[in-house]
Scaffold this motif. Structure first.
Motif, PDB file in Angstrom:
ATOM      1  N   GLU A 263       0.834  -1.197   0.000  1.00 42.17           N
ATOM      2  CA  GLU A 263       0.000   0.000   0.000  1.00 42.17           C
ATOM      3  C   GLU A 263       0.874   1.255   0.000  1.00 42.17           C
ATOM      4  OE1 GLU A 263      -3.580   2.124   2.572  1.00 42.17           O
ATOM      5  OE2 GLU A 263      -3.141  -0.015   2.830  1.00 42.17           O
ATOM      6  N   ALA A 264       1.946   1.241   0.775  1.00 42.78           N
ATOM      7  CA  ALA A 264       2.844   2.400   0.811  1.00 42.78           C
ATOM      8  C   ALA A 264       3.491   2.629  -0.563  1.00 42.78           C
ATOM      9  CB  ALA A 264       3.909   2.192   1.875  1.00 42.78           C
ATOM     10  N   SER A 265       3.872   1.547  -1.221  1.00 44.01           N
ATOM     11  CA  SER A 265       4.478   1.671  -2.548  1.00 44.01           C
ATOM     12  C   SER A 265       3.476   2.201  -3.556  1.00 44.01           C
ATOM     13  CB  SER A 265       5.021   0.315  -3.012  1.00 44.01           C
ATOM     14  OG  SER A 265       6.077  -0.117  -2.174  1.00 44.01           O
ATOM     15  N   TYR A 266       2.244   1.679  -3.483  1.00 41.92           N
ATOM     16  CA  TYR A 266       1.205   2.146  -4.401  1.00 41.92           C
ATOM     17  C   TYR A 266       0.912   3.635  -4.186  1.00 41.92           C
ATOM     18  CZ  TYR A 266       0.090  -2.684  -5.787  1.00 41.92           C
ATOM     19  OH  TYR A 266       0.125  -3.955  -6.295  1.00 41.92           O
ATOM     20  N   ARG A 267       0.890   4.076  -2.940  1.00 37.11           N
ATOM     21  CA  ARG A 267       0.607   5.484  -2.672  1.00 37.11           C
ATOM     22  C   ARG A 267       1.754   6.367  -3.192  1.00 37.11           C
ATOM     23  NH1 ARG A 267      -3.909   6.129  -0.319  1.00 37.11           N
ATOM     24  NH2 ARG A 267      -4.820   4.596   1.094  1.00 37.11           N
ATOM     25  N   ALA A 268       2.978   5.895  -3.053  1.00 36.71           N
ATOM     26  CA  ALA A 268       4.113   6.652  -3.604  1.00 36.71           C
ATOM     27  C   ALA A 268       3.997   6.738  -5.125  1.00 36.71           C
ATOM     28  CB  ALA A 268       5.422   5.985  -3.204  1.00 36.71           C
ATOM     29  N   TYR A 269       3.546   5.658  -5.735  1.00 34.13           N
ATOM     30  CA  TYR A 269       3.338   5.644  -7.185  1.00 34.13           C
ATOM     31  C   TYR A 269       2.276   6.660  -7.589  1.00 34.13           C
ATOM     32  CZ  TYR A 269       1.254   3.914 -11.547  1.00 34.13           C
ATOM     33  OH  TYR A 269       0.709   3.813 -12.810  1.00 34.13           O
ATOM     34  N   LEU A 270       1.149   6.683  -6.873  1.00 34.11           N
ATOM     35  CA  LEU A 270       0.059   7.601  -7.196  1.00 34.11           C
ATOM     36  C   LEU A 270       0.461   9.062  -6.988  1.00 34.11           C
ATOM     37  CD1 LEU A 270      -3.051   5.707  -5.767  1.00 34.11           C
ATOM     38  CD2 LEU A 270      -2.445   6.045  -8.173  1.00 34.11           C
ATOM     39  N   GLU A 271       1.312   9.314  -6.013  1.00 31.73           N
ATOM     40  CA  GLU A 271       1.786  10.685  -5.800  1.00 31.73           C
ATOM     41  C   GLU A 271       2.533  11.207  -7.020  1.00 31.73           C
ATOM     42  OE1 GLU A 271       4.090  10.946  -2.283  1.00 31.73           O
ATOM     43  OE2 GLU A 271       2.434  10.413  -0.924  1.00 31.73           O
ATOM     44  N   LEU A 272       3.162  10.292  -7.743  1.00 31.10           N
ATOM     45  CA  LEU A 272       3.947  10.689  -8.912  1.00 31.10           C
ATOM     46  C   LEU A 272       3.105  10.774 -10.179  1.00 31.10           C
ATOM     47  CD1 LEU A 272       7.135   8.535  -8.227  1.00 31.10           C
ATOM     48  CD2 LEU A 272       6.993  11.022  -8.129  1.00 31.10           C
ATOM     49  N   VAL A 273       2.158   9.848 -10.365  1.00 28.99           N
ATOM     50  CA  VAL A 273       1.421   9.787 -11.635  1.00 28.99           C
ATOM     51  C   VAL A 273       0.039  10.418 -11.557  1.00 28.99           C
ATOM     52  CG1 VAL A 273       2.666   7.705 -12.297  1.00 28.99           C
ATOM     53  CG2 VAL A 273       0.429   7.488 -11.196  1.00 28.99           C
ATOM     54  N   GLY A 274      -0.449  10.676 -10.355  1.00 30.86           N
ATOM     55  CA  GLY A 274      -1.782  11.266 -10.222  1.00 30.86           C
ATOM     56  C   GLY A 274      -2.851  10.206 -10.056  1.00 30.86           C
ATOM     57  N   ARG A 275      -3.505   9.841 -11.157  1.00 28.27           N
ATOM     58  CA  ARG A 275      -4.616   8.899 -11.079  1.00 28.27           C
ATOM     59  C   ARG A 275      -4.271   7.599 -11.789  1.00 28.27           C
ATOM     60  NH1 ARG A 275      -9.635  10.934 -10.041  1.00 28.27           N
ATOM     61  NH2 ARG A 275     -10.045   8.717  -9.590  1.00 28.27           N
ATOM     62  N   ASP A 276      -4.732   6.508 -11.205  1.00 30.97           N
ATOM     63  CA  ASP A 276      -4.655   5.180 -11.814  1.00 30.97           C
ATOM     64  C   ASP A 276      -5.794   4.373 -11.207  1.00 30.97           C
ATOM     65  OD1 ASP A 276      -4.074   2.376 -12.263  1.00 30.97           O
ATOM     66  OD2 ASP A 276      -2.046   2.960 -12.841  1.00 30.97           O
ATOM     67  N   ALA A 277      -6.851   4.160 -11.996  1.00 34.31           N
ATOM     68  CA  ALA A 277      -8.072   3.552 -11.468  1.00 34.31           C
ATOM     69  C   ALA A 277      -7.813   2.166 -10.879  1.00 34.31           C
ATOM     70  CB  ALA A 277      -9.129   3.477 -12.567  1.00 34.31           C
ATOM     71  N   GLU A 278      -6.969   1.390 -11.543  1.00 44.23           N
ATOM     72  CA  GLU A 278      -6.705   0.032 -11.059  1.00 44.23           C
ATOM     73  C   GLU A 278      -6.023   0.048  -9.695  1.00 44.23           C
ATOM     74  OE1 GLU A 278      -4.215  -3.986 -12.380  1.00 44.23           O
ATOM     75  OE2 GLU A 278      -4.452  -2.328 -13.796  1.00 44.23           O
ATOM     76  N   ILE A 279      -5.030   0.909  -9.531  1.00 47.89           N
ATOM     77  CA  ILE A 279      -4.302   0.961  -8.257  1.00 47.89           C
ATOM     78  C   ILE A 279      -5.181   1.583  -7.182  1.00 47.89           C
ATOM     79  CG2 ILE A 279      -2.272   1.878  -7.108  1.00 47.89           C
ATOM     80  CD1 ILE A 279      -1.805  -0.372  -9.202  1.00 47.89           C
ATOM     81  N   GLU A 280      -5.978   2.568  -7.542  1.00 46.15           N
ATOM     82  CA  GLU A 280      -6.901   3.151  -6.566  1.00 46.15           C
ATOM     83  C   GLU A 280      -7.884   2.104  -6.073  1.00 46.15           C
ATOM     84  OE1 GLU A 280      -8.340   6.335  -8.929  1.00 46.15           O
ATOM     85  OE2 GLU A 280      -6.863   7.768  -8.169  1.00 46.15           O
ATOM     86  N   ALA A 281      -8.325   1.213  -6.970  1.00 41.23           N
ATOM     87  CA  ALA A 281      -9.234   0.140  -6.562  1.00 41.23           C
ATOM     88  C   ALA A 281      -8.522  -0.830  -5.613  1.00 41.23           C
ATOM     89  CB  ALA A 281      -9.741  -0.608  -7.795  1.00 41.23           C
ATOM     90  N   LEU A 282      -7.264  -1.130  -5.897  1.00 44.55           N
ATOM     91  CA  LEU A 282      -6.515  -2.018  -4.994  1.00 44.55           C
ATOM     92  C   LEU A 282      -6.370  -1.394  -3.615  1.00 44.55           C
ATOM     93  CD1 LEU A 282      -3.668  -3.310  -7.354  1.00 44.55           C
ATOM     94  CD2 LEU A 282      -5.560  -4.635  -6.413  1.00 44.55           C
ATOM     95  N   LEU A 283      -6.123  -0.128  -3.553  1.00 38.45           N
ATOM     96  CA  LEU A 283      -6.008   0.537  -2.260  1.00 38.45           C
ATOM     97  C   LEU A 283      -7.359   0.538  -1.538  1.00 38.45           C
ATOM     98  CD1 LEU A 283      -3.691   3.530  -3.188  1.00 38.45           C
ATOM     99  CD2 LEU A 283      -3.128   1.596  -1.725  1.00 38.45           C
ATOM    100  N   GLY A 284      -8.423   0.641  -2.290  1.00 38.65           N
ATOM    101  CA  GLY A 284      -9.757   0.559  -1.673  1.00 38.65           C
ATOM    102  C   GLY A 284      -9.978  -0.797  -1.063  1.00 38.65           C
TER     103      GLY A 284
END
Length: 309
Positions: free
Chosen positions: A285-306
């Protein structure tokens, strides 16, 4: 009339014969350029259009010269002609359309600028390097290597130019030739020469394209120094992932991220490894959030975090 009857050669001969007449409006030359363009003789059209640029030509003549320059593959000449037309008439549709066409093809314009600079300083290896790199980045590997081969022998011997040529061969799919050229640039240890790490990096990319993954991994290990250290570690991690060596892959990606925190692809792959193979959902989850901070939006990763929440 001759042109409409399909007698293009007769029309062109007639127009050429009249070029010596007193024609202040340059209507005869403009017609000649238009006829040459219609006949697909772009280079001749561009050469014949040059006198249209003399003095203070009307915008229509400048637009015609711009069109001839574009057709002949001379984007800088076209840019100059259209810019002059627009300076005379800011609402000129033809000039605006021509400039829009050029800006849509920005890599071609950038290549022309870099080439002009290199030709102005023909002994400057770094100037030629910029031309080669631009062509490789634009997917014109074959053109880049052809240019490299046309350079003087002392320039072709420059290690950095050779490495651009290696990248050009890889882009053109000529992998065996690329490996033969890069082999003499790969010292052991890799840091023995300033260009050594990049040479090993380029060799690793070639080995990967050849699907010799073990050789590619060894190359990336030697390349993990200097400006390309993060990229080399990242690629090594991807190869370890393909080999199902998940813990090693995670360590390589983490090492890459210590060198470049903005390497978004590394955060994404690290998150996948942590979630799918190492069973560490908190770290994922921490890695995914760092990824989203850089790219903005990614529906698939946002769903995984959900799902994780």
């Amino acid at each position: 009339v001759l042109s409409r009857r399909g007698e293009s050669e007769g029309a062109l001969a007639l127009l050429r014969a009249q070029q010596g007449r007193d024609d202040a409006a340059q209507s005869l030359r403009a017609e000649l350029v238009e006829q040459l363009l219609a006949a697909g003789r772009a280079r001749e059209a561009w050469l014949e259009s040059k006198p249209l640029l003399a003095g203070a030509p009307r915008p229509r003549l400048l637009e015609l010269a711009g069109a001839a320059a574009i057709a002949a593959g001379e984007p800088l000449e076209a840019l100059a002609a259209y810019s002059r037309a627009l300076a005379n008439d800011p609402a000129r549709e033809g000039a605006l359309d021509g400039l829009a066409y050029l800006f849509e093809r920005a890599p071609d314009v950038a290549d022309a600028i870099a080439l002009a600079r290199a030709r102005a300083h023909p002994e400057d290896a770094r100037a030629w390097q910029r031309v080669l790199r631009g062509r490789v980045d634009a997917g014109r590997g074959a053109d880049a290597f052809a240019l490299y081969e046309s350079l003087a022998e002392n320039l072709r011997a420059d290690p950095e130019l050779k490495l651009e040529a290696v990248a050009a061969l890889r882009g053109a799919g000529r992998l065996a030739e690329g490996l033969a050229l890069v082999a003499g640039l790969c010292p052991d240890p890799s840091t023995a020469t300033p260009h050594g790490p990049r040479a090993w990096y380029e060799r690793g990319l070639l080995e990967f394209e050849r699907l010799d993954l073990a050789a590619a991994e060894r190359c990336f290990e030697r390349a993990a120094f200097g400006p390309l250290e993060a990229e080399a570690l990242f690629n090594r991690g991807l190869l370890q992932l393909r080999g199902q060596r998940y813990a090693e892959a995670a360590r390589s990606l983490e090492a890459a991220l210590t060198k470049r925190r903005d390497l978004s692809a590394a955060w994404l792959e690290l998150g996948h490894i942590q979630r799918l193979y190492l069973g560490d959902r908190a770290a994922a989850e921490a890695s995914y959030r760092a990824y989203l901070e850089l790219v903005g939006r990614d529906a698939e990763i946002e769903a995984l975090l959900g799902e994780a929440r």
